[in-house]
Scaffold this motif. Structure first.
Motif, PDB file in Angstrom:
ATOM      1  N   ARG A  48      69.045  65.812 -50.014  1.00  0.00           N
ATOM      2  CA  ARG A  48      69.329  65.675 -51.333  1.00  0.00           C
ATOM      3  C   ARG A  48      69.682  64.223 -51.631  1.00  0.00           C
ATOM      4  N   LEU A  49      70.685  63.871 -50.887  1.00  0.00           N
ATOM      5  CA  LEU A  49      71.347  62.671 -50.979  1.00  0.00           C
ATOM      6  C   LEU A  49      70.311  61.428 -50.635  1.00  0.00           C
ATOM      7  N   GLN A  54      69.729  56.024 -60.879  1.00  0.00           N
ATOM      8  CA  GLN A  54      71.029  56.247 -60.456  1.00  0.00           C
ATOM      9  C   GLN A  54      71.570  56.924 -61.689  1.00  0.00           C
ATOM     10  N   GLN A  55      71.180  56.701 -62.908  1.00  0.00           N
ATOM     11  CA  GLN A  55      71.581  57.303 -64.259  1.00  0.00           C
ATOM     12  C   GLN A  55      71.252  58.942 -64.289  1.00  0.00           C
ATOM     13  N   PHE A  56      70.337  58.930 -63.665  1.00  0.00           N
ATOM     14  CA  PHE A  56      69.712  60.429 -63.892  1.00  0.00           C
ATOM     15  C   PHE A  56      69.824  61.261 -62.525  1.00  0.00           C
ATOM     16  N   SER A  57      70.663  60.646 -61.661  1.00  0.00           N
ATOM     17  CA  SER A  57      70.699  61.449 -60.345  1.00  0.00           C
ATOM     18  C   SER A  57      69.256  61.900 -59.796  1.00  0.00           C
ATOM     19  N   LEU A  83      77.102  62.285 -43.996  1.00  0.00           N
ATOM     20  CA  LEU A  83      76.404  63.504 -44.719  1.00  0.00           C
ATOM     21  C   LEU A  83      77.322  64.287 -45.250  1.00  0.00           C
ATOM     22  N   PRO A  97      77.982  59.467 -64.795  1.00  0.00           N
ATOM     23  CA  PRO A  97      76.726  59.672 -63.903  1.00  0.00           C
ATOM     24  C   PRO A  97      77.037  59.266 -62.275  1.00  0.00           C
ATOM     25  N   PRO A  98      77.942  58.220 -61.899  1.00  0.00           N
ATOM     26  CA  PRO A  98      78.219  58.006 -60.449  1.00  0.00           C
ATOM     27  C   PRO A  98      79.464  59.029 -60.250  1.00  0.00           C
ATOM     28  N   GLU A 112      77.640  62.164 -59.197  1.00  0.00           N
ATOM     29  CA  GLU A 112      76.780  62.010 -58.042  1.00  0.00           C
ATOM     30  C   GLU A 112      77.808  62.188 -56.861  1.00  0.00           C
ATOM     31  N   ASN A 120      78.413  65.857 -56.673  1.00  0.00           N
ATOM     32  CA  ASN A 120      77.121  66.722 -55.932  1.00  0.00           C
ATOM     33  C   ASN A 120      77.176  66.376 -54.527  1.00  0.00           C
ATOM     34  N   ALA A 121      77.627  65.213 -54.242  1.00  0.00           N
ATOM     35  CA  ALA A 121      77.375  64.709 -52.610  1.00  0.00           C
ATOM     36  C   ALA A 121      78.710  65.397 -51.870  1.00  0.00           C
ATOM     37  N   PHE A 125      71.883  66.191 -66.075  1.00  0.00           N
ATOM     38  CA  PHE A 125      71.016  65.481 -65.065  1.00  0.00           C
ATOM     39  C   PHE A 125      71.729  65.901 -63.706  1.00  0.00           C
ATOM     40  N   ALA A 126      72.896  65.919 -63.597  1.00  0.00           N
ATOM     41  CA  ALA A 126      73.521  66.414 -62.475  1.00  0.00           C
ATOM     42  C   ALA A 126      73.248  67.842 -61.827  1.00  0.00           C
ATOM     43  N   ALA A 154      69.760  67.772 -60.731  1.00  0.00           N
ATOM     44  CA  ALA A 154      69.669  67.236 -59.480  1.00  0.00           C
ATOM     45  C   ALA A 154      70.339  68.113 -58.263  1.00  0.00           C
ATOM     46  N   SER A 155      71.288  69.190 -58.589  1.00  0.00           N
ATOM     47  CA  SER A 155      71.865  69.883 -57.496  1.00  0.00           C
ATOM     48  C   SER A 155      72.256  71.054 -58.248  1.00  0.00           C
ATOM     49  N   LYS A 207      71.137  54.928 -72.152  1.00  0.00           N
ATOM     50  CA  LYS A 207      69.936  55.959 -71.858  1.00  0.00           C
ATOM     51  C   LYS A 207      70.633  57.321 -71.292  1.00  0.00           C
ATOM     52  N   GLY A 208      70.273  58.394 -71.917  1.00  0.00           N
ATOM     53  CA  GLY A 208      70.647  59.579 -71.276  1.00  0.00           C
ATOM     54  C   GLY A 208      72.107  59.925 -71.497  1.00  0.00           C
ATOM     55  N   LEU A 224      63.082  63.157 -69.903  1.00  0.00           N
ATOM     56  CA  LEU A 224      64.077  62.691 -69.069  1.00  0.00           C
ATOM     57  C   LEU A 224      64.738  63.367 -67.790  1.00  0.00           C
TER      58      LEU A 224
END
Lengths: 259, 340
Positions: free
Chosen positions: A36-37, A215-218, B37, B85-86, B89, B92-93, B108-109, B112-113, B154-155, B314
């Motif tokens: 994933r990452l 980056q903004q949208f994962s 990881l 967002p970060p 991220e 999620n990580a 969005f997160a 992604a997960s 954006k977003g 998006l």
């Protein structure tokens, strides 16, 4: 035979990324690592393929190349002129060089709000920001090369009663050219670094935009795809510059050719 | 002669300690990769991600969470993030366990997960985001934005606000030009006049109003709820629900204090945010305080945001917000009792 040897060297250059990619793909496939990452190459490849098929990739590559190309031309021209003037006019060197050396340390992102205030958000600030990135290595390369030309070479030229123009063409130019070309290559590389910051200025296309968008949208697959596209485009641009400038240094007899 | 040079430069094969070095190097690289990881977390700890503005900053400043978690033997590690967002991220990580963000980043997160969990929300604060125009602008309504350039992140939550505002005014989404800019850069473009309007949130909204005399064309009222969410990840909510509950309780307490002490809050946040306390006071006046689990209305509101972003292309695929909502253990027990 030399062509074969060169092909072998290129193959060796591909070996490391290829092994890393296969290793990572296996690690993700066996569950030893989370994909994933850092998505596996298969997924990054699929993302690149989707972007290419939809035409988006070419739009982003074209936008970035145009910006870097224009920025490189402006920055390199300014760098060569400023470098030559500063190296040959002592007053200018004492007056201008300290300020330019100080500005060289300013990171690309620091210029962004100022450039937006000064030049707006269209293409002008983007190209100028890239030009700033290109300018400094070229300026340092040219001014440093001229300043370090062997005095004895110039004296030999004077003994042969060469005019100023002939001295510049026959002695200074060949002496300065190798370092200038290194400066141009470094400048081109920095142009690709600065384009990411440039494409934060209201861009809706370009590889830098694609990177930030990921980056903004994962979307880690899009981030890595953009990085790979950057690497390939940057390498292609560097090779093009090398090919174009190689005839200028054909006279050089360097140790590299014999290794 | 030249043929021999490469061989002369090559190192001779060594039968000494090189294999051991290789073994150590590969072991070291393996450990480093494993560490990357699986980011480490001490058994009795919570890693919280926060942004410069909001209740978590107050919670960190007051140190009340550390006090509340001490009886549980839990320590707190704080990490600052520039935006949602970060932060998500990192969540999620598995690099942090808890954080807060506005409406858009969690969408969005989650796409992604499947790890993301909504654990609580603050009440809507629709006046805390708006579409601004310069004070002397001829633009008088959202309908007048047709063909104009609008700066926005954006977003983000204001992207959703803009979509809703344009739809309500009958302006097609592609009938305006969008300039995607971070708040600081958008501010520069707005001041220069490079954009005709700016969709932005507090405290930047309050700062722009004060600094430039900008006019609010439309805010979130009747268009977008503008909620703040508290988020965690499945691994953490499953293993440490009592810690999550304790954190939410502490946030609730700090919110209750903040509601009655707006001036003190403004004074405390001003240095970190870099906005004068009086301006920050305006922004804080538009905030809604209190922490509550996500109810049906909050989930429905958030689902609208997700659907809007999917409609814009998006989001790669549609998502169900309800799938990512965490229920506190005591509420689960209540729900079970009610269904019996």
């Amino acid at each position: 035979m030399p062509l074969l040897r060169r092909g072998g060297r290129a193959g060796l250059g591909l070996l490391l990324p290829l092994v890393a990619a296969i290793g990572w793909e296996i690690a993700v496939a066996t569950g030893a690592a989370s994909g994933r990452l850092l998505p596996p190459p298969s997924r990054i490849g699929a993302t690149l393929w989707e972007l290419a098929v939809s035409g988006d990739l070419w739009l982003h590559v074209e936008a970035t190349l145009v910006r870097v190309g224009l920025g490189f031309l402006c920055g390199a021209a300014a760098g060569i002129i400023a470098g030559a003037l500063v190296a040959t006019i002592p007053l200018l060197r004492w007056l201008v060089d300290p300020s330019l050396q100080a500005l060289r340390a300013v990171p690309s992102l620091a210029w962004v709000p100022l450039f937006i205030l000064w030049f707006g958000i269209l293409e002008t600030p983007k190209v100028l920001l890239i030009a700033v990135g290109v300018f400094f290595p070229v300026y340092v390369g040219v001014s440093g090369a001229i300043a370090s030309v062997d005095r004895k070479l110039v004296e030999v030229g004077r003994i042969f009663r060469l005019s100023r123009l002939a001295l510049a063409r026959r002695i200074l130019l060949p002496a300065v050219l190798p370092a200038t070309l290194v400066g141009l290559r470094t400048g081109l590389g920095l142009g690709f670094l600065f384009v990411v910051a440039a494409e934060l200025m209201g861009a809706s296309e370009g590889l830098g935009y694609l990177l930030v968008d990921g980056q903004q949208f994962s979307k880690p697959d899009q981030i890595v795809a953009a990085i790979i596209a950057f690497a390939l485009v940057g390498k292609a641009a560097d090779m093009a510059l090398l090919t174009l400038t190689r005839p200028l240094t054909r006279w050089q007899d360097t140790v590299r050719d014999s290794l | 002669m030249t043929d021999r040079m490469p061989r002369a430069l090559a190192l001779p094969p060594s039968d000494g300690p090189a294999p051991n070095r290789r073994l150590l190097l590969s072991a070291g690289l393996g450990l480093a990769a494993a560490a990357m990881l699986r980011p480490a977390r001490a058994a009795g700890s919570i890693r919280i991600g926060y942004q410069k503005y909001g209740s978590l900053v107050l919670l960190k400043g007051r140190g009340s969470l550390e006090t509340a978690l001490q009886p549980l033997g839990v320590t707190v590690a704080w990490s600052e993030f520039p935006s949602g967002p970060p932060l998500l991220e990192a969540l999620n990580a598995g690099a942090i366990d808890f954080g807060s963000a506005g409406e858009a980043p969690p969408i969005f997160a989650q796409a992604a997960s499947p790890e993301l969990r909504y654990v609580a929300t603050e009440p809507p604060a629709p006046r805390g985001e708006a579409i601004l125009v310069p004070k002397d602008s001829p633009v008088r309504s959202v309908a007048d934005l047709r063909g104009k350039t609008i700066a926005l992140n954006k977003g983000s939550n204001v992207h959703f606000l803009l979509v809703r505002a344009l739809a309500q005014a009958g302006v097609p989404y592609d009938g305006v030009k969008l300039a995607f800019l971070a708040p600081a850069d958008a501010n520069a473009a707005f001041v220069r006049g490079s954009v005709d309007a700016w969709a932005i949130w507090d405290p930047y909204l309050a700062a722009a109003e004060r600094a430039t005399g900008a006019r609010v064309l439309a805010d979130g009222q009747g268009l977008a709820p503008n909620r703040q969410f508290y988020l965690s990840r499945r691994g953490f909510t499953d293993s440490s629900p009592e810690i999550v509950s304790a954190v939410l309780k502490a946030i609730g307490e700090v919110d209750a204090w903040a509601e009655g002490h707006a001036d003190a809050v403004a004074a405390e946040l001003a240095p970190a945010v870099g906005i004068p306390a009086p301006v920050l006071g305006v922004a804080l006046g538009r905030l809604s305080y209190g922490v509550a689990p996500l109810d049906a209305a909050a989930v429905a509101d958030q689902q609208k945001v997700a659907d809007a972003f999917h409609g814009l292309g998006l989001l790669p695929r549609p998502i169900r917000v309800a799938d990512a909502v965490w229920t506190q253990p005591e509420r689960r027990a209540e729900n079970r009792a009610e269904t019996r």
